[in-house]
Design an enzyme around this catalytic site. Structure first.
Site, PDB file in Angstrom:
ATOM      1  N   CYS A 132      -0.519 -11.304 -28.710  1.00  0.00           N
ATOM      2  CA  CYS A 132      -1.536 -10.908 -29.688  1.00  0.00           C
ATOM      3  C   CYS A 132      -2.923 -11.282 -29.188  1.00  0.00           C
ATOM      4  CB  CYS A 132      -1.260 -11.582 -31.034  1.00  0.00           C
ATOM      5  SG  CYS A 132      -2.479 -11.189 -32.304  1.00  0.00           S
ATOM      6  N   CYS A 135      -5.294 -12.526 -31.961  1.00  0.00           N
ATOM      7  CA  CYS A 135      -5.019 -13.911 -32.365  1.00  0.00           C
ATOM      8  C   CYS A 135      -5.524 -14.910 -31.338  1.00  0.00           C
ATOM      9  CB  CYS A 135      -3.516 -14.125 -32.551  1.00  0.00           C
ATOM     10  SG  CYS A 135      -2.705 -12.985 -33.677  1.00  0.00           S
ATOM     11  N   ASP A 136      -5.205 -14.674 -30.077  1.00  0.00           N
ATOM     12  CA  ASP A 136      -5.405 -15.690 -29.043  1.00  0.00           C
ATOM     13  C   ASP A 136      -6.519 -15.388 -28.042  1.00  0.00           C
ATOM     14  OD1 ASP A 136      -3.267 -17.113 -30.129  1.00  0.00           O
ATOM     15  OD2 ASP A 136      -1.807 -16.003 -28.949  1.00  0.00           O
TER      16      ASP A 136
END
Length: 309
Positions: A132, A135-136
């Site tokens: 992701c 997300c990261d």
């Protein structure tokens, strides 16, 4: 009837449905056959959910959701669902802990990231290996990252990562990108993205974090290595639809619903990553769950002739 609402799956979508269902005074049960929380448990620093800042551990976020749902009266069962049937206006859910009945059912079994299945992938998950970018990605500002894949998702995420990382290398096993032309051209024309075709990742190396990837050219068989701080893998998702194969799906295998999260079966709802939709994030999953619980409440009131006009 054992329950008003049974939820199969306990990721953010399922937990949101549990909270809203129980808070609406529906007798609610969540069934989970693995760890409560789903993919969020893999996020070390969860920072992109509105109102949650500074970042928290994904596990802490999930624990709060569970306690919140329980506080409103939701029940939890650790078990495996083997089959779902509907007889008249009731769902029959068979599990390894017994048979349960409910007026409504929410399917929140999610979708699993397709894995490469190579050495280092599992071991370094959360330590540089990610599925992701949204997300990261922010953790890799001004660092070198590798993106694996050649479809729309891989190209979109590579383009996004190029706004953060110092260098992005996209690895694709074919000679041309599978993404839509406009999406692929963004990658090919981006000076911060280098594309390596006809190549697969054979191994991800690193002691405590990602340090390099081992590559193999599928045409020549040549082996090489590439230094990297992160590896983002986008080689497809696998919707977990085994229990609801009878429902209509889109081309990717995701369950089709309307905006109320209703499926083709009255009283059955699908939420989260299993549902056909353009954007999959925790915030969209919780929205799905809340909407499904609200819709389930309306449906139950109709069944009981409690609808006031």
């Amino acid at each position: 009837m054992d329950y008003d609402l049974i939820i199969i799956g306990s990721g953010p979508a399922g937990l949101s449905a549990a909270q809203y269902g129980a808070r609406a005074n529906l007798k609610t049960l969540v069934i989970e056959n693995g760890s409560v929380g789903g993919q969020v448990l893999n996020i070390n620093d969860f920072e992109n959910y509105p109102g949650v800042f500074p970042a928290v551990k994904g596990s802490d976020f999930i624990n709060t959701m569970v306690e919140q749902a329980k506080a409103f009266g939701a029940e939890f069962l650790q078990g495996t669902v083997s089959s779902i049937d509907k007889i008249k206006n009731q769902f029959i859910v068979k599990t390894d802990k017994g048979e349960l009945k409910s007026f409504t059912l929410v399917i929140a079994t999610g979708a699993a990231h397709r894995k490469l299945g190579i050495p280092g992938e599992k071991e370094l998950s959360g330590m540089g290996v990610s599925y992701c970018a949204t997300c990261d990605g922010p953790f890799f500002k001004n660092r070198k990252v590798v993106v694996v894949g050649g479809g729309d998702s891989a190209c979109d995420e590579a383009t996004y990562l190029a706004t953060l990382a110092s260098e992005v290398t996209l690895i694709h096993r074919k000679g041309t990108l599978r993404a839509q032309k406009a999406v692929a051209e963004k990658v090919l024309n981006n000076p911060k993205i280098k594309v390596i075709f006809n190549t697969v990742v054979k191994e991800i190396k690193g002691k405590y974090k990602v340090e390099e990837v081992v590559l193999e050219n599928t045409t020549t068989g040549e082996i090489s290595s590439l230094g990297a701080d992160g590896v983002f893998i986008f080689v497809g998702m696998i919707p977990q639809t085994d229990l609801v194969e009878m429902l209509p799906k889109d081309e990717g295998g995701y369950i089709k619903t309307n905006e109320s999260m209703e499926t083709a079966i009255k009283g059955m709802y699908c939420v989260g990553d299993i549902r056909s939709k353009p954007f999959r994030q925790v915030v969209t999953a919780t929205s799905d769950g809340a909407t499904a619980a609200f819709s389930a409440g309306l449906y139950i009131r109709e069944l009981k002739n409690e609808v006031y006009k």
